[in-house]
Design a protein around this motif. Structure first.
Motif, PDB file in Angstrom:
ATOM      1  N   ASN A 185       0.684  -1.129  -0.372  1.00  0.00           N
ATOM      2  CA  ASN A 185       0.082  -0.144  -0.115  1.00  0.00           C
ATOM      3  C   ASN A 185       0.456   1.367  -0.113  1.00  0.00           C
ATOM      4  OD1 ASN A 185      -2.198  -1.666   0.116  1.00  0.00           O
ATOM      5  ND2 ASN A 185      -2.591  -1.280   1.865  1.00  0.00           N
ATOM      6  N   ILE A 186       1.835   0.883   1.050  1.00  0.00           N
ATOM      7  CA  ILE A 186       2.443   2.456   0.762  1.00  0.00           C
ATOM      8  C   ILE A 186       3.886   2.794  -0.045  1.00  0.00           C
ATOM      9  CG2 ILE A 186       4.515   1.443   2.014  1.00  0.00           C
ATOM     10  CD1 ILE A 186       4.525   4.012   3.877  1.00  0.00           C
ATOM     11  N   LEU A 187       4.188   1.192  -0.619  1.00  0.00           N
ATOM     12  CA  LEU A 187       5.337   1.596  -1.759  1.00  0.00           C
ATOM     13  C   LEU A 187       4.464   1.646  -2.952  1.00  0.00           C
ATOM     14  CD1 LEU A 187       7.410  -1.898  -1.287  1.00  0.00           C
ATOM     15  CD2 LEU A 187       8.040   0.684  -1.048  1.00  0.00           C
ATOM     16  N   ARG A 188       3.332   1.937  -3.090  1.00  0.00           N
ATOM     17  CA  ARG A 188       1.770   1.769  -4.234  1.00  0.00           C
ATOM     18  C   ARG A 188       1.856   3.458  -4.203  1.00  0.00           C
ATOM     19  NH1 ARG A 188      -3.981  -0.814  -4.787  1.00  0.00           N
ATOM     20  NH2 ARG A 188      -4.568   0.034  -6.530  1.00  0.00           N
ATOM     21  N   TRP A 205      -5.860  10.478   8.290  1.00  0.00           N
ATOM     22  CA  TRP A 205      -7.446  10.529   7.764  1.00  0.00           C
ATOM     23  C   TRP A 205      -7.571  11.688   7.826  1.00  0.00           C
ATOM     24  CZ3 TRP A 205      -8.006   7.327   4.218  1.00  0.00           C
ATOM     25  CH2 TRP A 205      -7.642   6.296   4.833  1.00  0.00           C
ATOM     26  N   GLU A 206      -7.530  12.733   8.894  1.00  0.00           N
ATOM     27  CA  GLU A 206      -8.045  14.309   8.656  1.00  0.00           C
ATOM     28  C   GLU A 206      -7.356  14.660   7.122  1.00  0.00           C
ATOM     29  OE1 GLU A 206      -7.138  16.337  12.497  1.00  0.00           O
ATOM     30  OE2 GLU A 206      -8.525  15.280  13.249  1.00  0.00           O
ATOM     31  N   GLN A 207      -6.135  14.588   6.768  1.00  0.00           N
ATOM     32  CA  GLN A 207      -5.466  15.212   5.733  1.00  0.00           C
ATOM     33  C   GLN A 207      -5.812  15.026   4.734  1.00  0.00           C
ATOM     34  OE1 GLN A 207      -1.343  14.250   6.755  1.00  0.00           O
ATOM     35  NE2 GLN A 207      -1.253  16.065   8.367  1.00  0.00           N
ATOM     36  N   VAL A 208      -6.395  13.944   4.195  1.00  0.00           N
ATOM     37  CA  VAL A 208      -7.024  12.912   3.423  1.00  0.00           C
ATOM     38  C   VAL A 208      -8.320  13.461   2.899  1.00  0.00           C
ATOM     39  CG1 VAL A 208      -7.464  10.774   2.171  1.00  0.00           C
ATOM     40  CG2 VAL A 208      -5.845  10.852   3.474  1.00  0.00           C
ATOM     41  N   LYS A 209      -8.671  14.419   1.629  1.00  0.00           N
ATOM     42  CA  LYS A 209      -9.379  14.922   0.890  1.00  0.00           C
ATOM     43  C   LYS A 209     -10.289  13.774   0.122  1.00  0.00           C
ATOM     44  CE  LYS A 209      -8.783  17.599   3.884  1.00  0.00           C
ATOM     45  NZ  LYS A 209      -9.789  17.849   5.767  1.00  0.00           N
ATOM     46  N   GLU A 210     -10.860  14.474  -0.726  1.00  0.00           N
ATOM     47  CA  GLU A 210     -11.913  13.329  -1.978  1.00  0.00           C
ATOM     48  C   GLU A 210     -10.734  13.306  -2.878  1.00  0.00           C
ATOM     49  OE1 GLU A 210     -15.293  13.446  -5.251  1.00  0.00           O
ATOM     50  OE2 GLU A 210     -15.029  15.220  -3.889  1.00  0.00           O
ATOM     51  N   ARG A 237      -6.831   6.906  -5.384  1.00  0.00           N
ATOM     52  CA  ARG A 237      -8.478   7.833  -5.067  1.00  0.00           C
ATOM     53  C   ARG A 237      -9.296   6.184  -4.017  1.00  0.00           C
ATOM     54  NH1 ARG A 237      -8.939  11.580  -9.434  1.00  0.00           N
ATOM     55  NH2 ARG A 237     -10.994  10.276 -10.115  1.00  0.00           N
ATOM     56  N   ALA A 238      -8.766   5.045  -5.582  1.00  0.00           N
ATOM     57  CA  ALA A 238      -9.660   4.032  -4.226  1.00  0.00           C
ATOM     58  C   ALA A 238      -8.625   3.384  -3.694  1.00  0.00           C
ATOM     59  CB  ALA A 238      -9.584   2.940  -6.317  1.00  0.00           C
ATOM     60  N   LEU A 239      -7.306   3.443  -3.647  1.00  0.00           N
ATOM     61  CA  LEU A 239      -7.115   2.772  -2.692  1.00  0.00           C
ATOM     62  C   LEU A 239      -7.245   3.310  -0.928  1.00  0.00           C
ATOM     63  CD1 LEU A 239      -4.638   1.088  -1.191  1.00  0.00           C
ATOM     64  CD2 LEU A 239      -2.925   2.930  -2.036  1.00  0.00           C
ATOM     65  N   THR A 241     -10.094   4.756  -0.512  1.00  0.00           N
ATOM     66  CA  THR A 241     -11.190   4.155  -0.246  1.00  0.00           C
ATOM     67  C   THR A 241     -11.256   2.772   0.537  1.00  0.00           C
ATOM     68  OG1 THR A 241     -12.479   5.732  -1.935  1.00  0.00           O
ATOM     69  CG2 THR A 241     -13.587   3.476  -1.121  1.00  0.00           C
ATOM     70  N   ALA A 242     -10.607   1.550  -0.014  1.00  0.00           N
ATOM     71  CA  ALA A 242     -10.445   0.212   0.557  1.00  0.00           C
ATOM     72  C   ALA A 242      -9.685   0.744   1.936  1.00  0.00           C
ATOM     73  CB  ALA A 242      -9.005   0.220  -0.941  1.00  0.00           C
ATOM     74  N   LEU A 243      -8.878   1.731   2.547  1.00  0.00           N
ATOM     75  CA  LEU A 243      -8.164   1.734   3.531  1.00  0.00           C
ATOM     76  C   LEU A 243      -8.771   2.138   4.278  1.00  0.00           C
ATOM     77  CD1 LEU A 243      -4.833   2.021   2.189  1.00  0.00           C
ATOM     78  CD2 LEU A 243      -5.356   0.119   2.750  1.00  0.00           C
ATOM     79  N   ARG A 244     -10.141   2.976   3.999  1.00  0.00           N
ATOM     80  CA  ARG A 244     -10.816   3.845   4.941  1.00  0.00           C
ATOM     81  C   ARG A 244     -12.038   2.959   6.156  1.00  0.00           C
ATOM     82  NH1 ARG A 244     -11.631   9.373   5.519  1.00  0.00           N
ATOM     83  NH2 ARG A 244     -11.349   9.921   3.719  1.00  0.00           N
ATOM     84  N   GLY A 245     -11.223   3.269   7.290  1.00  0.00           N
ATOM     85  CA  GLY A 245     -11.900   2.504   8.237  1.00  0.00           C
ATOM     86  C   GLY A 245     -10.733   1.534   8.832  1.00  0.00           C
ATOM     87  N   ASN A 246      -9.833   2.053   8.888  1.00  0.00           N
ATOM     88  CA  ASN A 246      -8.544   0.758   8.973  1.00  0.00           C
ATOM     89  C   ASN A 246      -8.623   0.555  10.384  1.00  0.00           C
ATOM     90  OD1 ASN A 246      -7.652   3.216   9.858  1.00  0.00           O
ATOM     91  ND2 ASN A 246      -5.723   3.365   8.887  1.00  0.00           N
ATOM     92  N   GLY A 247      -9.341   2.267  11.134  1.00  0.00           N
ATOM     93  CA  GLY A 247      -9.616   2.092  13.094  1.00  0.00           C
ATOM     94  C   GLY A 247      -8.520   2.689  13.589  1.00  0.00           C
TER      95      GLY A 247
END
Length: 374
Positions: A185-188, A205-210, A237-239, A241-247
């Motif tokens: 994920n981070i390399l990508r 996550w506060e720094q991530v906008k749309e 943007r798809a990545l 969305t996939a990572l959001r909600g990682n707690g």
């Protein structure tokens, strides 16, 4: 100047003693002989590990100087600079902390660094930064008159060659295929955004906008006075969305579910590099270089790329991405584009080895007229 604290024997009680921070401590009970003197020295060494000394005291250790320097670093240096100071200084203190500050020598630095180099854990850049950190500690101590002079003055520290290439598509593919999902994920992200590894590691996550990341704190924040904006393509943007909600507050997490540290990321890439026998200079930062290289090959202009990469001027583009000089395809393409629009002269007749003579009379005297023989 008072002498450094050393064990001494008290005849009246039969104890070997030492003075630490103005207080006399018992070390070993026994006669005044070589055996008990050595035992007292060992006990003294153990006590020194437990007692902090004022950095200006005669018997202060390297660890005491390092601790005081890091307090100064935290208050007076930028966050990124203090982070590096803390990382290297803590390693320095673990290796050389018990050496008396006034007795530290370049030899001690070599003894700390050389095993790392021999084990191929540290490259030229890491070695340079480690030596620089040690020198910075004692330069500060001498400047503040904690020490009368810098005991490391004159220590050589060869500047490493800058990374002059980007990661190739084949290298990135091998890293990606052999990495676990957290590392992937981070390399990508580095490969697709051109972000600095630290920017990705610290991303919340506060720094991530749309369609972008907005980073208030970054390397050039003091110079620019504004946040760094990193735009995201559709894949990124798809990545997100996939990572959001990682707690977690942070976006990119390691296998333990915690934010990546500089050393953890470095070691993960290093292990894969060694396993696959990739080039020695392969590291996560080359993914950022790959982004810059692809941008130039795609025709992105200097000012735009400087903004995308978070540089304050175009100078860094030409300095950092000199690895493009090793990639001749874009130069060949440029030449083909130029020559394709240049009309080719059409020649007729036999091939000449020499230039065609210029027609017309040569300047000079006129030839004499021939006499009429008739």
């Amino acid at each position: 100047m008072s002498r450094p604290a050393r064990p001494w024997h008290r005849k009246q009680t039969g104890w070997w003693m030492v003075e630490i921070n103005g207080k006399q401590e018992k070390l070993v009970e026994g006669p005044k002989d070589e055996k008990h003197r050595l035992l007292a020295e060992e006990k003294f060494a153990e006590l020194r590990k437990l007692h902090r000394l004022a950095p200006e005291s005669v018997g202060s250790r390297t660890a005491d100087i390092v601790e005081s320097f890091l307090i100064h670093s935290r208050i007076h240096f930028a966050a990124d600079t203090h982070r590096l100071n803390k990382y290297y200084c803590q390693l320095f203190a673990e290796a050389c902390g018990q050496v008396q500050a006034r007795e530290i020598k370049p030899y001690h630095i070599d003894r700390w660094i050389d095993p790392k180099v021999e084990a191929e854990e540290w490259g030229d850049t890491t070695v340079y930064n480690a030596r620089k950190a040690a020198m910075r500690v004692f330069s500060w101590a001498a400047e503040r008159k904690i020490l009368s002079e810098n005991p490391l003055a004159g220590m050589k520290n060869s500047k490493p060659k800058p990374r002059q290439r980007a990661i190739t598509d084949a290298e990135f593919a091998k890293l990606y295929e052999n990495a676990g999902d957290p590392l992937r994920n981070i390399l990508r992200a580095l490969y697709l955004t051109g972000a600095r590894p630290k920017e990705a590691r610290d991303l919340t996550w506060e720094q991530v906008k749309e369609d972008r990341w907005v980073l208030p704190e970054h390397k050039t924040a003091k110079k620019t006075g504004k946040a760094r904006v990193i735009f995201l393509n559709e894949e990124m943007r798809a990545l997100m969305t996939a990572l959001r909600g990682n707690g977690h507050t942070h976006v990119f997490l390691n296998t333990e579910g915690q934010p990546w540290t500089m050393n953890a990321l470095r070691l993960q890439v290093w292990r894969i590099k060694k396993k696959l026998n990739l080039a020695d200079d392969v590291c996560s930062y080359l993914c950022r270089h790959g982004f810059g290289t692809r941008a130039i090959l795609a025709g992105v202009d200097g000012p735009t790329l400087a903004e995308l990469m978070g540089h304050t001027s175009q100078d860094m583009i030409s300095k950092v991405y000199v690895h493009l000089a090793d990639q001749h395809q874009h130069l060949k393409t440029a030449v083909d584009r130029i020559t394709s629009s240049t009309p080719s002269p059409t020649a007729s007749g036999p091939i000449r080895k020499r230039a065609r003579p210029v027609k017309g009379k040569k300047p000079g005297r006129k030839p004499k007229a021939k006499a009429d023989t008739q």
